[in-house]
Design a protein around this motif. Structure first.
Motif, PDB file in Angstrom:
ATOM      1  N   GLY A 161       0.780  -1.233   0.000  1.00  9.75           N
ATOM      2  CA  GLY A 161       0.000   0.000   0.000  1.00  9.75           C
ATOM      3  C   GLY A 161       0.807   1.277   0.000  1.00  9.75           C
ATOM      4  O   GLY A 161       0.217   2.366   0.066  1.00  9.75           O
ATOM      5  N   HIS A 162       2.116   1.193  -0.112  1.00 11.72           N
ATOM      6  CA  HIS A 162       2.923   2.412  -0.001  1.00 11.72           C
ATOM      7  C   HIS A 162       4.238   2.264  -0.774  1.00 11.72           C
ATOM      8  O   HIS A 162       4.899   1.232  -0.704  1.00 11.72           O
ATOM      9  CB  HIS A 162       3.226   2.706   1.468  1.00 11.72           C
ATOM     10  N   MET A 163       4.604   3.307  -1.529  1.00 16.74           N
ATOM     11  CA  MET A 163       5.893   3.371  -2.219  1.00 16.74           C
ATOM     12  C   MET A 163       6.480   4.766  -2.038  1.00 16.74           C
ATOM     13  O   MET A 163       5.743   5.748  -1.898  1.00 16.74           O
ATOM     14  CB  MET A 163       5.742   3.090  -3.714  1.00 16.74           C
ATOM     15  N   THR A 164       7.795   4.862  -2.022  1.00 13.00           N
ATOM     16  CA  THR A 164       8.463   6.157  -1.966  1.00 13.00           C
ATOM     17  C   THR A 164       9.475   6.256  -3.097  1.00 13.00           C
ATOM     18  O   THR A 164      10.069   5.250  -3.509  1.00 13.00           O
ATOM     19  CB  THR A 164       9.201   6.368  -0.625  1.00 13.00           C
ATOM     20  N   TYR A 165       9.668   7.466  -3.604  1.00 12.46           N
ATOM     21  CA  TYR A 165      10.621   7.734  -4.672  1.00 12.46           C
ATOM     22  C   TYR A 165      11.410   8.992  -4.314  1.00 12.46           C
ATOM     23  O   TYR A 165      10.841   9.946  -3.763  1.00 12.46           O
ATOM     24  CB  TYR A 165       9.923   7.976  -6.009  1.00 12.46           C
ATOM     25  N   ASP A 166      12.674   9.014  -4.649  1.00 10.88           N
ATOM     26  CA  ASP A 166      13.494  10.215  -4.520  1.00 10.88           C
ATOM     27  C   ASP A 166      14.042  10.582  -5.892  1.00 10.88           C
ATOM     28  O   ASP A 166      14.489   9.711  -6.649  1.00 10.88           O
ATOM     29  CB  ASP A 166      14.656   9.997  -3.543  1.00 10.88           C
ATOM     30  N   PHE A 167      14.020  11.891  -6.205  1.00 10.90           N
ATOM     31  CA  PHE A 167      14.514  12.393  -7.478  1.00 10.90           C
ATOM     32  C   PHE A 167      15.542  13.492  -7.209  1.00 10.90           C
ATOM     33  O   PHE A 167      15.241  14.465  -6.506  1.00 10.90           O
ATOM     34  CB  PHE A 167      13.372  12.957  -8.326  1.00 10.90           C
ATOM     35  N   VAL A 168      16.733  13.336  -7.761  1.00 13.48           N
ATOM     36  CA  VAL A 168      17.780  14.343  -7.611  1.00 13.48           C
ATOM     37  C   VAL A 168      17.630  15.369  -8.728  1.00 13.48           C
ATOM     38  O   VAL A 168      17.521  15.011  -9.904  1.00 13.48           O
ATOM     39  CB  VAL A 168      19.179  13.704  -7.666  1.00 13.48           C
ATOM     40  N   VAL A 169      17.618  16.638  -8.345  1.00  8.56           N
ATOM     41  CA  VAL A 169      17.451  17.734  -9.293  1.00  8.56           C
ATOM     42  C   VAL A 169      18.659  18.648  -9.203  1.00  8.56           C
ATOM     43  O   VAL A 169      19.048  19.069  -8.107  1.00  8.56           O
ATOM     44  CB  VAL A 169      16.163  18.540  -8.994  1.00  8.56           C
ATOM     45  N   SER A 170      19.269  18.954 -10.334  1.00  7.86           N
ATOM     46  CA  SER A 170      20.387  19.900 -10.354  1.00  7.86           C
ATOM     47  C   SER A 170      20.236  20.828 -11.564  1.00  7.86           C
ATOM     48  O   SER A 170      19.775  20.379 -12.625  1.00  7.86           O
ATOM     49  CB  SER A 170      21.720  19.155 -10.421  1.00  7.86           C
ATOM     50  N   PRO A 171      20.586  22.102 -11.404  1.00  3.87           N
ATOM     51  CA  PRO A 171      21.026  22.765 -10.182  1.00  3.87           C
ATOM     52  C   PRO A 171      19.917  22.774  -9.123  1.00  3.87           C
ATOM     53  O   PRO A 171      18.788  22.379  -9.426  1.00  3.87           O
ATOM     54  CB  PRO A 171      21.364  24.184 -10.661  1.00  3.87           C
ATOM     55  N   PRO A 172      20.228  23.226  -7.900  1.00  5.86           N
ATOM     56  CA  PRO A 172      19.226  23.181  -6.825  1.00  5.86           C
ATOM     57  C   PRO A 172      17.990  24.009  -7.155  1.00  5.86           C
ATOM     58  O   PRO A 172      18.066  25.045  -7.818  1.00  5.86           O
ATOM     59  CB  PRO A 172      19.975  23.766  -5.617  1.00  5.86           C
ATOM     60  N   LEU A 173      16.839  23.547  -6.687  1.00  5.83           N
ATOM     61  CA  LEU A 173      15.605  24.313  -6.811  1.00  5.83           C
ATOM     62  C   LEU A 173      15.657  25.501  -5.846  1.00  5.83           C
ATOM     63  O   LEU A 173      16.362  25.445  -4.834  1.00  5.83           O
ATOM     64  CB  LEU A 173      14.405  23.430  -6.474  1.00  5.83           C
ATOM     65  N   PRO A 174      14.906  26.563  -6.118  1.00  4.12           N
ATOM     66  CA  PRO A 174      14.885  27.695  -5.178  1.00  4.12           C
ATOM     67  C   PRO A 174      14.211  27.284  -3.869  1.00  4.12           C
ATOM     68  O   PRO A 174      13.378  26.377  -3.834  1.00  4.12           O
ATOM     69  CB  PRO A 174      14.074  28.756  -5.929  1.00  4.12           C
ATOM     70  N   ASP A 175      14.559  27.970  -2.787  1.00  7.10           N
ATOM     71  CA  ASP A 175      13.922  27.696  -1.497  1.00  7.10           C
ATOM     72  C   ASP A 175      12.429  28.014  -1.544  1.00  7.10           C
ATOM     73  O   ASP A 175      11.619  27.339  -0.909  1.00  7.10           O
ATOM     74  CB  ASP A 175      14.585  28.520  -0.393  1.00  7.10           C
ATOM     75  N   ASP A 176      12.057  29.049  -2.287  1.00  8.76           N
ATOM     76  CA  ASP A 176      10.652  29.381  -2.489  1.00  8.76           C
ATOM     77  C   ASP A 176      10.176  28.604  -3.720  1.00  8.76           C
ATOM     78  O   ASP A 176      10.437  29.004  -4.859  1.00  8.76           O
ATOM     79  CB  ASP A 176      10.473  30.883  -2.696  1.00  8.76           C
ATOM     80  N   VAL A 177       9.486  27.498  -3.499  1.00  6.19           N
ATOM     81  CA  VAL A 177       9.092  26.625  -4.608  1.00  6.19           C
ATOM     82  C   VAL A 177       7.694  26.936  -5.127  1.00  6.19           C
ATOM     83  O   VAL A 177       7.174  26.196  -5.966  1.00  6.19           O
ATOM     84  CB  VAL A 177       9.170  25.142  -4.184  1.00  6.19           C
ATOM     85  N   SER A 178       7.065  28.021  -4.653  1.00  8.05           N
ATOM     86  CA  SER A 178       5.748  28.391  -5.162  1.00  8.05           C
ATOM     87  C   SER A 178       5.868  28.718  -6.653  1.00  8.05           C
ATOM     88  O   SER A 178       6.807  29.380  -7.092  1.00  8.05           O
ATOM     89  CB  SER A 178       5.185  29.591  -4.395  1.00  8.05           C
ATOM     90  N   GLY A 179       4.925  28.229  -7.421  1.00  6.48           N
ATOM     91  CA  GLY A 179       4.964  28.414  -8.868  1.00  6.48           C
ATOM     92  C   GLY A 179       5.639  27.274  -9.602  1.00  6.48           C
ATOM     93  O   GLY A 179       5.610  27.216 -10.831  1.00  6.48           O
ATOM     94  N   LEU A 180       6.242  26.352  -8.859  1.00  7.06           N
ATOM     95  CA  LEU A 180       6.942  25.230  -9.467  1.00  7.06           C
ATOM     96  C   LEU A 180       5.939  24.166  -9.913  1.00  7.06           C
ATOM     97  O   LEU A 180       5.013  23.831  -9.182  1.00  7.06           O
ATOM     98  CB  LEU A 180       7.932  24.632  -8.470  1.00  7.06           C
ATOM     99  N   ILE A 181       6.117  23.652 -11.134  1.00 13.88           N
ATOM    100  CA  ILE A 181       5.266  22.589 -11.656  1.00 13.88           C
ATOM    101  C   ILE A 181       6.136  21.357 -11.900  1.00 13.88           C
ATOM    102  O   ILE A 181       7.116  21.409 -12.646  1.00 13.88           O
ATOM    103  CB  ILE A 181       4.560  23.002 -12.956  1.00 13.88           C
ATOM    104  N   LEU A 182       5.789  20.264 -11.226  1.00 15.23           N
ATOM    105  CA  LEU A 182       6.548  19.021 -11.333  1.00 15.23           C
ATOM    106  C   LEU A 182       5.725  17.993 -12.103  1.00 15.23           C
ATOM    107  O   LEU A 182       4.572  17.727 -11.756  1.00 15.23           O
ATOM    108  CB  LEU A 182       6.879  18.474  -9.941  1.00 15.23           C
ATOM    109  N   THR A 183       6.318  17.435 -13.143  1.00 12.42           N
ATOM    110  CA  THR A 183       5.636  16.441 -13.975  1.00 12.42           C
ATOM    111  C   THR A 183       6.336  15.103 -13.835  1.00 12.42           C
ATOM    112  O   THR A 183       7.531  14.977 -14.126  1.00 12.42           O
ATOM    113  CB  THR A 183       5.634  16.860 -15.454  1.00 12.42           C
ATOM    114  N   PHE A 184       5.595  14.109 -13.384  1.00 14.72           N
ATOM    115  CA  PHE A 184       6.116  12.752 -13.240  1.00 14.72           C
ATOM    116  C   PHE A 184       5.524  11.898 -14.360  1.00 14.72           C
ATOM    117  O   PHE A 184       4.303  11.731 -14.432  1.00 14.72           O
ATOM    118  CB  PHE A 184       5.753  12.167 -11.875  1.00 14.72           C
ATOM    119  N   LYS A 185       6.381  11.389 -15.231  1.00 11.02           N
ATOM    120  CA  LYS A 185       5.918  10.560 -16.341  1.00 11.02           C
ATOM    121  C   LYS A 185       6.217   9.099 -16.037  1.00 11.02           C
ATOM    122  O   LYS A 185       7.269   8.770 -15.504  1.00 11.02           O
ATOM    123  CB  LYS A 185       6.605  10.985 -17.644  1.00 11.02           C
TER     124      LYS A 185
END
Length: 211
Positions: free
Chosen positions: A159-183
């Motif tokens: 009933g549960h899975m976890t995923y980690d995704f490394v993003v570079s360069p670093p995302l801003p500390d204020d992530v409002s407005g960010l759109i993440l698409t998981f395909k």
């Protein structure tokens, strides 16, 4: 999962063929320049070339298959210098699954997006393999072209899975407005998409899904 350092399979090298090996590299580069989506040669061509150039069919199939995976060998950024956690807690329900970005870990050289997937598993099925283990697919993260994203794998239980995704360069500390698409893909590589996408907009109160 960290990539292990490459070690040459043998210390021997016949320098008399060095110019041929360089020509092979040159041809591979020309192949990339001519087509950004070369695909895979028809099997009848594999058979024809194996006979014409005295090469094994399976070897040629493996060779052309490996050319599709070049992006998987791009130098990887390993997160270093932990800074803080950025709480997110945005969810979207797709079919029977609930996808949630719980937080983003900030490092000096990268960010790590933490995604969870939860679903209902009936009590009478707990003795069987979990449904998502049987029907497992793979997720890849896309943000925009300035960010390089890669998955470090996942894990979980019934009933549960976890995923980690490394993003570079670093995302801003204020992530409002960010759109993440998981395909979703049916293999660990980006060559067999299922057509399903999970889109989570951090700027909105509710996430949205597109398929």
């Amino acid at each position: 999962m960290k990539r292990l350092p490459f070690e040459p399979p043998t210390k021997h090298y016949d320098t008399s063929i060095q110019h041929i090996d360089e020509q092979l590299c040159n041809l591979l580069n020309k192949r990339k320049e001519q087509s950004n989506d070369p695909g895979f040669p028809p099997l009848e061509k594999i058979v024809e070339w194996s006979m014409k150039y005295n090469l094994y069919e399976d070897f040629l199939s493996s060779f052309f298959g490996s050319l599709l995976l070049e992006e998987e060998f791009r130098p990887r950024i390993e997160p270093e210098g932990f800074l803080k956690h950025v709480p997110v807690l945005k969810s979207v329900e797709v079919g029977e699954n609930l996808y949630t970005i719980t937080f983003i870990r900030q490092f000096e050289n990268a960010s790590v997006v933490h995604l969870t997937m939860d679903w209902y598993e009936p009590d009478d099925s707990r003795h069987l393999r979990p449904r998502r283990v049987r029907d497992h697919a793979f997720l890849q993260l896309e943000i925009d072209e300035k960010y390089d994203c890669r998955t470090t794998g996942g894990g979980g239980s019934t009933g549960h899975m976890t995923y980690d995704f490394v993003v570079s360069p670093p995302l801003p500390d204020d992530v409002s407005g960010l759109i993440l698409t998981f395909k979703e893909y049916s293999t660990p590589f980006k060559n067999k998409p299922t057509g399903m996408e999970i889109v989570i907009s951090i700027s909105e109160d509710n996430s949205r899904e597109r398929s």
